[in-house]
Design a protein around this motif. Structure first.
Motif, PDB file in Angstrom:
ATOM      1  N   ARG A  10      -5.182   5.893  18.317  1.00 13.24           N
ATOM      2  CA  ARG A  10      -4.648   5.320  17.087  1.00 13.24           C
ATOM      3  C   ARG A  10      -5.441   5.874  15.915  1.00 13.24           C
ATOM      4  O   ARG A  10      -6.633   5.646  15.809  1.00 13.24           O
ATOM      5  N   LEU A  11      -4.781   6.559  15.060  1.00 11.30           N
ATOM      6  CA  LEU A  11      -5.429   7.112  13.885  1.00 11.30           C
ATOM      7  C   LEU A  11      -5.430   6.061  12.786  1.00 11.30           C
ATOM      8  O   LEU A  11      -4.458   5.351  12.583  1.00 11.30           O
ATOM      9  N   ALA A  12      -6.513   5.970  12.068  1.00 11.56           N
ATOM     10  CA  ALA A  12      -6.585   5.038  10.959  1.00 11.56           C
ATOM     11  C   ALA A  12      -5.831   5.614   9.764  1.00 11.56           C
ATOM     12  O   ALA A  12      -5.689   6.828   9.640  1.00 11.56           O
ATOM     13  N   LEU A  13      -5.354   4.757   8.893  1.00  5.92           N
ATOM     14  CA  LEU A  13      -4.703   5.222   7.678  1.00  5.92           C
ATOM     15  C   LEU A  13      -5.747   5.409   6.591  1.00  5.92           C
ATOM     16  O   LEU A  13      -6.709   4.652   6.496  1.00  5.92           O
ATOM     17  N   ARG A  14      -5.544   6.448   5.795  1.00  6.18           N
ATOM     18  CA  ARG A  14      -6.412   6.612   4.640  1.00  6.18           C
ATOM     19  C   ARG A  14      -6.168   5.434   3.713  1.00  6.18           C
ATOM     20  O   ARG A  14      -5.058   4.933   3.600  1.00  6.18           O
ATOM     21  N   SER A  15      -7.207   5.010   3.050  1.00  5.24           N
ATOM     22  CA  SER A  15      -7.053   3.850   2.182  1.00  5.24           C
ATOM     23  C   SER A  15      -6.146   4.198   1.003  1.00  5.24           C
ATOM     24  O   SER A  15      -6.262   5.248   0.394  1.00  5.24           O
ATOM     25  N   VAL A  16      -5.233   3.309   0.744  1.00  4.22           N
ATOM     26  CA  VAL A  16      -4.331   3.443  -0.388  1.00  4.22           C
ATOM     27  C   VAL A  16      -4.771   2.418  -1.411  1.00  4.22           C
ATOM     28  O   VAL A  16      -4.877   1.233  -1.098  1.00  4.22           O
ATOM     29  N   ASN A  17      -5.065   2.883  -2.613  1.00  6.54           N
ATOM     30  CA  ASN A  17      -5.499   1.965  -3.648  1.00  6.54           C
ATOM     31  C   ASN A  17      -4.292   1.233  -4.206  1.00  6.54           C
ATOM     32  O   ASN A  17      -3.437   1.831  -4.860  1.00  6.54           O
ATOM     33  N   LEU A  18      -4.227  -0.048  -3.906  1.00 10.95           N
ATOM     34  CA  LEU A  18      -3.152  -0.878  -4.413  1.00 10.95           C
ATOM     35  C   LEU A  18      -3.705  -1.780  -5.503  1.00 10.95           C
ATOM     36  O   LEU A  18      -4.587  -2.596  -5.248  1.00 10.95           O
ATOM     37  N   ALA A  19      -3.184  -1.609  -6.692  1.00 18.78           N
ATOM     38  CA  ALA A  19      -3.590  -2.473  -7.783  1.00 18.78           C
ATOM     39  C   ALA A  19      -2.949  -3.840  -7.579  1.00 18.78           C
ATOM     40  O   ALA A  19      -1.822  -3.939  -7.098  1.00 18.78           O
ATOM     41  N   SER A  20      -3.661  -4.890  -7.920  1.00 19.81           N
ATOM     42  CA  SER A  20      -3.089  -6.229  -7.805  1.00 19.81           C
ATOM     43  C   SER A  20      -2.041  -6.393  -8.891  1.00 19.81           C
ATOM     44  O   SER A  20      -2.345  -6.377 -10.082  1.00 19.81           O
ATOM     45  N   ARG A  21      -0.818  -6.501  -8.457  1.00 22.71           N
ATOM     46  CA  ARG A  21       0.279  -6.709  -9.397  1.00 22.71           C
ATOM     47  C   ARG A  21       1.366  -7.507  -8.716  1.00 22.71           C
ATOM     48  O   ARG A  21       1.338  -7.709  -7.520  1.00 22.71           O
ATOM     49  N   ARG A  22       2.322  -7.928  -9.484  1.00 24.83           N
ATOM     50  CA  ARG A  22       3.380  -8.783  -8.947  1.00 24.83           C
ATOM     51  C   ARG A  22       4.411  -8.015  -8.140  1.00 24.83           C
ATOM     52  O   ARG A  22       5.087  -8.588  -7.301  1.00 24.83           O
ATOM     53  N   ARG A  23       4.555  -6.728  -8.387  1.00 23.78           N
ATOM     54  CA  ARG A  23       5.633  -5.982  -7.740  1.00 23.78           C
ATOM     55  C   ARG A  23       5.134  -4.605  -7.349  1.00 23.78           C
ATOM     56  O   ARG A  23       4.454  -3.926  -8.123  1.00 23.78           O
ATOM     57  N   HIS A  24       5.461  -4.198  -6.118  1.00 26.71           N
ATOM     58  CA  HIS A  24       5.120  -2.867  -5.629  1.00 26.71           C
ATOM     59  C   HIS A  24       6.399  -2.168  -5.202  1.00 26.71           C
ATOM     60  O   HIS A  24       7.223  -2.750  -4.490  1.00 26.71           O
ATOM     61  N   ASP A  25       6.568  -0.924  -5.634  1.00 21.85           N
ATOM     62  CA  ASP A  25       7.716  -0.116  -5.237  1.00 21.85           C
ATOM     63  C   ASP A  25       7.365   0.628  -3.960  1.00 21.85           C
ATOM     64  O   ASP A  25       6.379   1.364  -3.910  1.00 21.85           O
ATOM     65  N   VAL A  26       8.174   0.439  -2.937  1.00 20.18           N
ATOM     66  CA  VAL A  26       7.927   1.060  -1.631  1.00 20.18           C
ATOM     67  C   VAL A  26       9.102   1.966  -1.304  1.00 20.18           C
ATOM     68  O   VAL A  26      10.261   1.567  -1.435  1.00 20.18           O
ATOM     69  N   TRP A  27       8.796   3.196  -0.886  1.00 19.22           N
ATOM     70  CA  TRP A  27       9.801   4.166  -0.437  1.00 19.22           C
ATOM     71  C   TRP A  27       9.494   4.502   1.013  1.00 19.22           C
ATOM     72  O   TRP A  27       8.343   4.804   1.336  1.00 19.22           O
ATOM     73  N   VAL A  28      10.489   4.452   1.873  1.00 19.80           N
ATOM     74  CA  VAL A  28      10.303   4.775   3.284  1.00 19.80           C
ATOM     75  C   VAL A  28      11.349   5.801   3.709  1.00 19.80           C
ATOM     76  O   VAL A  28      12.457   5.853   3.157  1.00 19.80           O
ATOM     77  N   ARG A  29      10.969   6.622   4.686  1.00 22.71           N
ATOM     78  CA  ARG A  29      11.895   7.613   5.247  1.00 22.71           C
ATOM     79  C   ARG A  29      11.559   7.819   6.713  1.00 22.71           C
ATOM     80  O   ARG A  29      10.400   8.003   7.073  1.00 22.71           O
ATOM     81  N   VAL A  30      12.571   7.778   7.556  1.00 19.42           N
ATOM     82  CA  VAL A  30      12.401   8.029   8.980  1.00 19.42           C
ATOM     83  C   VAL A  30      12.487   9.539   9.194  1.00 19.42           C
ATOM     84  O   VAL A  30      13.482  10.163   8.828  1.00 19.42           O
ATOM     85  N   VAL A  31      11.442  10.139   9.762  1.00 21.76           N
ATOM     86  CA  VAL A  31      11.427  11.586  10.007  1.00 21.76           C
ATOM     87  C   VAL A  31      11.408  11.911  11.490  1.00 21.76           C
ATOM     88  O   VAL A  31      11.260  13.069  11.867  1.00 21.76           O
ATOM     89  N   ASP A  32      11.566  10.911  12.325  1.00 18.99           N
ATOM     90  CA  ASP A  32      11.603  11.095  13.774  1.00 18.99           C
ATOM     91  C   ASP A  32      12.895  11.821  14.138  1.00 18.99           C
ATOM     92  O   ASP A  32      13.985  11.363  13.841  1.00 18.99           O
ATOM     93  N   ARG A  33      12.780  12.979  14.786  1.00 17.60           N
ATOM     94  CA  ARG A  33      13.962  13.768  15.157  1.00 17.60           C
ATOM     95  C   ARG A  33      14.542  13.351  16.501  1.00 17.60           C
ATOM     96  O   ARG A  33      15.710  13.570  16.762  1.00 17.60           O
ATOM     97  N   ILE A  34      13.734  12.754  17.363  1.00 20.37           N
ATOM     98  CA  ILE A  34      14.184  12.449  18.718  1.00 20.37           C
ATOM     99  C   ILE A  34      14.911  11.116  18.784  1.00 20.37           C
ATOM    100  O   ILE A  34      16.034  11.039  19.284  1.00 20.37           O
TER     101      ILE A  34
END
Length: 113
Positions: A10-34
């Motif tokens: 299990r690889l750790a995720l690099r830390s993502v600096n999240l500012a404390s705010r009321r709303r966060h915009d999240v974008w996701v994309r599935v890149v799994d080909r199989i």
């Protein structure tokens, strides 16, 4: 002489600096080909827990097969961090790409010299 790379289960995720705010915009994309449908199925549970069922509109199997970006909003920083924790394995396996507030979430590789 070469470098030896160690790839843990299990690889750790690099830390993502999240500012404390009321709303966060999240974008996701599935890149799994199989198995994009199975990956979308796993991802949607984390999305539901972070932003309720309304965030899944337009995020179906066909969108996963076409590798389309899907965006939704998360209402607080605590839920965003929980979303990252739940999707960490998908990101580190290279099956999903995630951006939060314009910052790409990437796995951290450790190098042994």
């Amino acid at each position: 002489m070469g470098l030896i790379y160690r790839f843990p289960e299990r690889l750790a995720l690099r830390s993502v600096n999240l500012a404390s705010r009321r709303r966060h915009d999240v974008w996701v994309r599935v890149v799994d080909r199989i198995t994009p449908e199975a990956t979308r199925w796993e991802l949607q549970f984390a999305m539901q827990r972070a932003a309720s069922f309304s965030c899944l509109e337009g995020f179906g199997d066909e969108a996963a097969r076409r590798r389309e970006w899907h965006n939704f909003e998360v209402s607080c920083t605590r839920l965003s961090k929980r979303f990252l924790a739940e999707t960490g394995r998908l990101v580190s396996d290279g099956r999903v790409q995630i951006e939060i507030d314009g910052n790409r979430v990437r796995p951290a590789f450790s190098r042994v010299a």
